[in-house]
Write an enzyme that holds these catalytic residues in place. Structure first.
Site, PDB file in Angstrom:
ATOM      1  N   ILE A 235     -34.378 -64.459   2.974  1.00 33.34           N
ATOM      2  CA  ILE A 235     -34.090 -63.110   2.523  1.00 33.34           C
ATOM      3  C   ILE A 235     -35.422 -62.167   2.817  1.00 33.34           C
ATOM      4  CG2 ILE A 235     -33.617 -61.306   1.015  1.00 33.34           C
ATOM      5  CD1 ILE A 235     -31.466 -63.344   1.220  1.00 33.34           C
ATOM      6  N   ILE A 236     -36.599 -62.650   2.592  1.00 34.48           N
ATOM      7  CA  ILE A 236     -37.725 -61.804   2.534  1.00 34.48           C
ATOM      8  C   ILE A 236     -38.772 -62.839   3.483  1.00 34.48           C
ATOM      9  CG2 ILE A 236     -39.943 -60.923   1.583  1.00 34.48           C
ATOM     10  CD1 ILE A 236     -37.589 -59.295   0.848  1.00 34.48           C
TER      11      ILE A 236
ATOM     12  N   GLU B 202     -35.813 -63.001  -6.847  1.00 39.29           N
ATOM     13  CA  GLU B 202     -36.275 -61.747  -6.065  1.00 39.29           C
ATOM     14  C   GLU B 202     -37.413 -61.101  -6.953  1.00 39.29           C
ATOM     15  OE1 GLU B 202     -36.110 -61.641  -2.698  1.00 39.29           O
ATOM     16  OE2 GLU B 202     -34.422 -62.677  -2.230  1.00 39.29           O
TER      17      GLU B 202
ATOM     18  N   VAL C 254     -11.709 -56.399  -3.605  1.00 37.42           N
ATOM     19  CA  VAL C 254     -10.597 -57.463  -3.560  1.00 37.42           C
ATOM     20  C   VAL C 254      -9.687 -56.871  -4.569  1.00 37.42           C
ATOM     21  CG1 VAL C 254     -11.830 -58.680  -5.633  1.00 37.42           C
ATOM     22  CG2 VAL C 254     -10.410 -59.947  -4.079  1.00 37.42           C
TER      23      VAL C 254
ATOM     24  N   ASP D  56     -42.437 -62.358  -1.274  1.00 35.27           N
ATOM     25  CA  ASP D  56     -42.815 -62.363  -2.560  1.00 35.27           C
ATOM     26  C   ASP D  56     -42.986 -63.580  -3.513  1.00 35.27           C
ATOM     27  OD1 ASP D  56     -40.089 -63.314  -2.161  1.00 35.27           O
ATOM     28  OD2 ASP D  56     -39.253 -62.187  -3.898  1.00 35.27           O
TER      29      ASP D  56
ATOM     30  N   CYS E 217     -32.314 -68.539  -3.609  1.00 39.00           N
ATOM     31  CA  CYS E 217     -32.421 -70.044  -3.346  1.00 39.00           C
ATOM     32  C   CYS E 217     -31.729 -70.722  -4.407  1.00 39.00           C
ATOM     33  CB  CYS E 217     -33.710 -70.327  -2.449  1.00 39.00           C
ATOM     34  SG  CYS E 217     -34.482 -69.232  -1.798  1.00 39.00           S
TER      35      CYS E 217
ATOM     36  N   LEU F 253     -32.296 -69.798   1.049  1.00 41.39           N
ATOM     37  CA  LEU F 253     -31.455 -68.601   1.677  1.00 41.39           C
ATOM     38  C   LEU F 253     -32.465 -67.680   2.299  1.00 41.39           C
ATOM     39  CD1 LEU F 253     -28.710 -67.516   2.450  1.00 41.39           C
ATOM     40  CD2 LEU F 253     -28.446 -66.666   0.146  1.00 41.39           C
TER      41      LEU F 253
ATOM     42  N   SER G 239     -24.220 -55.298  -7.002  1.00 40.04           N
ATOM     43  CA  SER G 239     -23.139 -55.034  -7.846  1.00 40.04           C
ATOM     44  C   SER G 239     -23.613 -54.280  -9.158  1.00 40.04           C
ATOM     45  CB  SER G 239     -22.692 -56.385  -8.046  1.00 40.04           C
ATOM     46  OG  SER G 239     -21.494 -56.434  -8.773  1.00 40.04           O
ATOM     47  N   GLY G 240     -22.536 -54.121  -9.844  1.00 41.27           N
ATOM     48  CA  GLY G 240     -22.629 -53.318 -11.059  1.00 41.27           C
ATOM     49  C   GLY G 240     -22.767 -53.944 -12.532  1.00 41.27           C
TER      50      GLY G 240
END
Length: 632
Positions: free
Chosen positions: A55-56, A79, A288, A102, A2, A53, A361-362
């Site tokens: 999510i949980i 999170e 992409v 959470d 958020c 936003l 993502s990494g």
């Protein structure tokens, strides 16, 4: 994930109506971070605004959230991945909960542990907690700086926000920090805790703070990314790394909304995707690339997805799309960031948002496991360790008179220069000697080494490779990698999670000795060993491109006229020698030098200036501007 804004009043307000309206205006600037809902809390000491936003606990996880008869109030971005375990621990101590979020667990954790709360958390976060009884505001930012938190003091009020643009609503002016601008030209980002606005700072990663009435903000570090290599069996470390990554990916997939993953052609995202697929077989992946040959990993990503039996959705970006979206993207940055890879990240997030709300993502694998090619340098320079310092000085004089590009010049310079004097992180755009020609207010007493010297001092007992990793974690990773990860995904209302940047994973990675980071010329050696049998064979030892961008080619062709016009029309004459920049462009087009990164770094600042100072190229979202601009 958020966004929030907040204010702390050192002296209680008699009425809060004006402040309530200001908080709403500040909150409106970050609708993209939380399009699902908003919420507010006010009393005479604090004002909170929140964009959500979901999510949980989608139904009941709204904020600001209170706990224990409204004694404690929280606004929180991020999170907490160990919230289930923390909840069970707190329930055993007699705590009760009204939601499954959470956020409530975080608030109860503070209720129990007070200022030890941040160290109990496993996750990405920035938050403010107001204790009404004690009149104390407590806040913190996660260990690595995944989530941002800005602040500024105006008279007797301290303002906070997830994005700097919200603070511009409360400010009456922008004071461009010329020292920060000078550092930006070397690093391609503004090193934290500074921003390009002299009035605004960032809360540093791994730190927490408290504010009390009539008191100043007090900071305390609760986490340091310390390396502690141990000599142990390779197989044992491989298992520890693999187990830690499996555990991290598992908890990072806790969500009440769909989760996907970015996928490039390298080992980092492929490892994350391969593990995530075991927990979620219907995982969607997103990639992409560009039409320019050699600047796309879409085909490799599709091959990886096919080998794993999962879906891959790709996007090919044209130069025209890149140029059209760039001003809006720079507005989302808050501060100039000249990493060309930020723009494809924006586009892959935009595509992913059509299908999921959360993406893995990494990011962080290179810094933790030794993935950058530059980390091989200390081994190649070993012979220079036996050369006396006096002889090294003589060799540096020899190197100074050698022509640019002559074989051996760079080796002599690097081998005879101490690491702390030559290494400032993964990007070094303008050398100090060149910045004199670029900047009209160049300060000869300020060096890019001023940014890194603290980190070299803190890591003085480390090996050279660990020193480089430590510097990168504290500069490049938080100032570039994580800034663009947060801003480009949040611009598209997409939550990004980075399982490598987890306290459990770091604890294992910090134990890896140098010889298992780079081995036989292979970077991230131990991570690759841990991925064997999990990641498809074709990608296991492949060199990563990440999100490569054909800037060098575009500046000579598709973008040339557009870039030239921006430089000529830019009203940055108070800061930049524009004739010098135009000469860089001429030399680049004539193939006299590859000036692409230098030109791009200046260009991004000029676009930033046109938005924040000149009021041109303004995206639709930009509905509030400061009343006055001060040049210093």
């Amino acid at each position: 994930m958020c966004g929030f804004v907040g204010v702390f009043n050192k002296h209680p307000l008699a009425q809060t109506a004006d402040q309530e309206e200001l908080i709403k205006q500040m909150n409106q600037m970050i609708v993209h971070r939380g399009p699902d809902s908003d919420g507010y809390f006010h009393d005479e000491h604090v004002g909170f605004g929140f964009r959500r936003l979901s999510i949980i606990d989608v139904e009941n996880g709204g904020q600001p959230l209170s706990y224990e008869d409204e004694t404690y109030w929280i606004i929180f971005n991020g999170e907490i991945y160990n919230y289930i375990e923390l909840r069970e621990e707190l329930e055993a101590k007699g705590y009760t909960f009204n939601t499954d979020s959470d956020t409530e667990v975080l608030l109860a954790t503070y209720r129990h542990y007070k200022e030890e709360a941040a160290s109990k958390l496993r996750g990405m976060f920035a938050f403010l907690i107001w204790n009404k009884n004690d009149h104390v505001l407590y806040g913190a930012r996660d260990p690595f700086g995944i989530k941002p938190l800005y602040y500024t003091t105006i008279n007797d009020q301290v303002y906070f926000a997830s994005e700097r643009k919200s603070l511009m609503v409360a400010q009456n002016d922008i004071e461009i920090d010329k020292e920060a601008l000078q550092q930006y030209m070397s690093f391609q980002f503004v090193p934290e805790p500074s921003t390009l606005d002299a009035h605004v700072k960032k809360v540093e990663p791994g730190s927490q703070f408290t504010i009390r009435p009539d008191g100043d903000i007090t900071f305390k570090t609760y986490f340091k990314a310390n390396f502690k290599p141990v000599q142990t069996e390779e197989d044992k470390l491989v298992k520890e790394v693999r187990d830690a990554i499996y555990d991290s990916v598992n908890v990072h997939m806790r969500s009440d909304v769909p989760v996907g993953s970015f996928l490039s052609g390298g080992i980092d995202s492929s490892f994350i995707v391969s593990v995530a697929k075991e927990f979620h077989p219907s995982l969607k992946t997103f990639s992409v690339g560009f039409e320019q040959q050699g600047f796309s990993e879409v085909d490799v990503a599709k091959e990886t997805a096919a080998a794993l039996g999962i879906e891959n959705i790709s996007k090919v970006i044209s130069p025209e799309e890149y140029m059209n979206e760039l001003p809006k993207i720079v507005w989302h940055f808050d501060d100039p960031l000249a990493d060309p890879a930020a723009i494809p990240l924006y586009f892959v997030a935009k595509e992913a948002k059509k299908h999921v709300t959360v993406a893995l993502s990494g990011e962080g694998a290179d810094e933790l496991f030794g993935g950058y090619n530059i980390y091989r340098e200390p081994l190649s320079l070993k012979p220079f360790e036996r050369i006396p310092s006096g002889l090294k000085k003589m060799l540096l004089h020899v190197a100074a008179v050698m022509p640019e590009g002559m074989r051996g010049k760079s080796l002599l310079e690097r081998g005879c220069t101490p690491l702390q004097d030559r290494y400032i992180g993964n990007a070094k755009i303008f050398e100090e000697s060149v910045k004199k020609q670029l900047l009209k207010h160049y300060n000869p007493n300020l060096s890019y080494r001023d940014v890194t010297k603290t980190y070299f001092t803190e890591s003085s007992s480390y090996s050279d490779i660990n020193k480089m990793q430590y510097v990168d974690i504290h500069t490049w990773m938080r100032g570039d990698i994580l800034l663009k990860a947060d801003k480009m995904t949040m611009a598209n209302s997409l939550e990004l999670r980075v399982p490598f940047l987890d306290k459990v994973v770091f604890d294992v990675a910090s134990k890896i000795p140098d010889e298992l980071k780079t081995k036989n010329g292979t970077t991230k050696y131990l991570l690759r060993k841990a991925a064997e049998g999990i990641v498809p064979e074709h990608v296991l030892n492949r060199k990563k491109l990440g999100f490569p961008v054909p800037i060098r080619h575009w500046l000579k062709n598709e973008m040339n006229e557009w870039v030239r016009n921006i430089i000529q029309e830019s009203q940055t004459d108070a800061y930049i020698h524009k004739d010098y920049v135009l000469q860089l462009l001429e030399d680049h087009c004539a193939d006299k030098a590859d000036n692409s990164r230098k030109i791009w770094t200046v260009l991004i600042f000029m676009i930033w200036h046109s938005i924040n100072i000149e009021k041109r190229y303004m995206p639709e979202e930009l509905s509030h501007q400061p009343k006055e601009v001060i040049f210093v």
